[in-house]
Design an enzyme around this catalytic site. Structure first.
Site, PDB file in Angstrom:
ATOM      1  N   HIS A 100       8.754   0.996  -0.060  1.00 42.04           N
ATOM      2  CA  HIS A 100       8.224  -0.293   0.385  1.00 42.04           C
ATOM      3  C   HIS A 100       6.716  -0.308   0.203  1.00 42.04           C
ATOM      4  O   HIS A 100       6.048   0.715   0.354  1.00 42.04           O
ATOM      5  CB  HIS A 100       8.582  -0.585   1.844  1.00 42.04           C
ATOM      6  CG  HIS A 100       8.171   0.486   2.796  1.00 42.04           C
ATOM      7  ND1 HIS A 100       8.869   1.660   2.942  1.00 42.04           N
ATOM      8  CD2 HIS A 100       7.126   0.562   3.669  1.00 42.04           C
ATOM      9  CE1 HIS A 100       8.281   2.414   3.856  1.00 42.04           C
ATOM     10  NE2 HIS A 100       7.214   1.780   4.309  1.00 42.04           N
ATOM     11  N   HIS A 102       3.304  -2.101   1.598  1.00 43.55           N
ATOM     12  CA  HIS A 102       2.693  -2.923   2.640  1.00 43.55           C
ATOM     13  C   HIS A 102       1.656  -3.844   1.996  1.00 43.55           C
ATOM     14  O   HIS A 102       0.812  -3.386   1.222  1.00 43.55           O
ATOM     15  CB  HIS A 102       1.933  -2.064   3.654  1.00 43.55           C
ATOM     16  CG  HIS A 102       2.779  -1.158   4.479  1.00 43.55           C
ATOM     17  ND1 HIS A 102       3.144  -1.456   5.770  1.00 43.55           N
ATOM     18  CD2 HIS A 102       3.333   0.052   4.215  1.00 43.55           C
ATOM     19  CE1 HIS A 102       3.868  -0.467   6.268  1.00 43.55           C
ATOM     20  NE2 HIS A 102       3.992   0.460   5.348  1.00 43.55           N
TER      21      HIS A 102
END
Ligand code: AMP
Length: 139
Positions: A100, A102
């Site tokens: 992932h 950010h």
């Protein structure tokens, strides 16, 4: 079989999220803990453990969406800056083992958020060898 991580559960619709973008391969949603307003996570729908383990074409698609969300943070939310960051492995702060990115809009007075790079005063003489070793490994 591997136990599903929280982002796989979001992708499979088992856990809700505040979705902001979706295509065939990428999903983006608000981080549950908004370190600043608009803090977003961009993930590949197919599971990869982290950035380093993700095939280049998928990684490019995730980064492309992260870039666009960063641009929107400035244009729409009035952010003055943006941090784009991804943690690989728990020693680097990764808590969810699904790649992932950010996207963290920065507003100039972001209380409680401090990304600081402290100079460790390394032996400057060791840097040429270090640079050469890493460079050779990339060839
Ligand atoms: P990291 O520490 O880089 O692995 O980041 C994981 C992020 O996932 C943290 O910022 C969490 O707040 C976020 N997170 C965990 N569970 C959820 C969830 N259900 N929905 C949205 N964000 C989540």
């Amino acid at each position: 079989m591997r136990e599903k991580d929280v982002f796989c559960k979001i992708i499979d619709g088992e856990i809700p999220c505040y979705k902001i973008y979706e295509d065939e391969e990428v999903l983006a949603f608000l981080d549950i803990s908004q370190v600043t307003k608009g803090h977003t996570l961009v993930v590949p729908k197919k599971h990869y453990d982290n950035f380093l383990a993700t095939p280049q074409d998928v990684m490019h698609k995730v980064m492309d969406v992260a870039q666009r969300i960063g641009q929107v943070s400035i244009r729409l939310l009035g952010a003055k800056g943006v941090n784009i960051l991804t943690n690989c492995y728990k020693e680097a702060g990764q808590s969810v083992m699904h790649f992932h990115v950010h996207v963290i809009p920065r507003y100039g007075d972001d209380e409680g958020l401090r990304l600081e790079f402290k100079d460790k005063k390394v032996d400057q003489l060791s840097l040429p060898v270090l640079a050469k070793d890493i460079s050779n490994e990339l060839k």
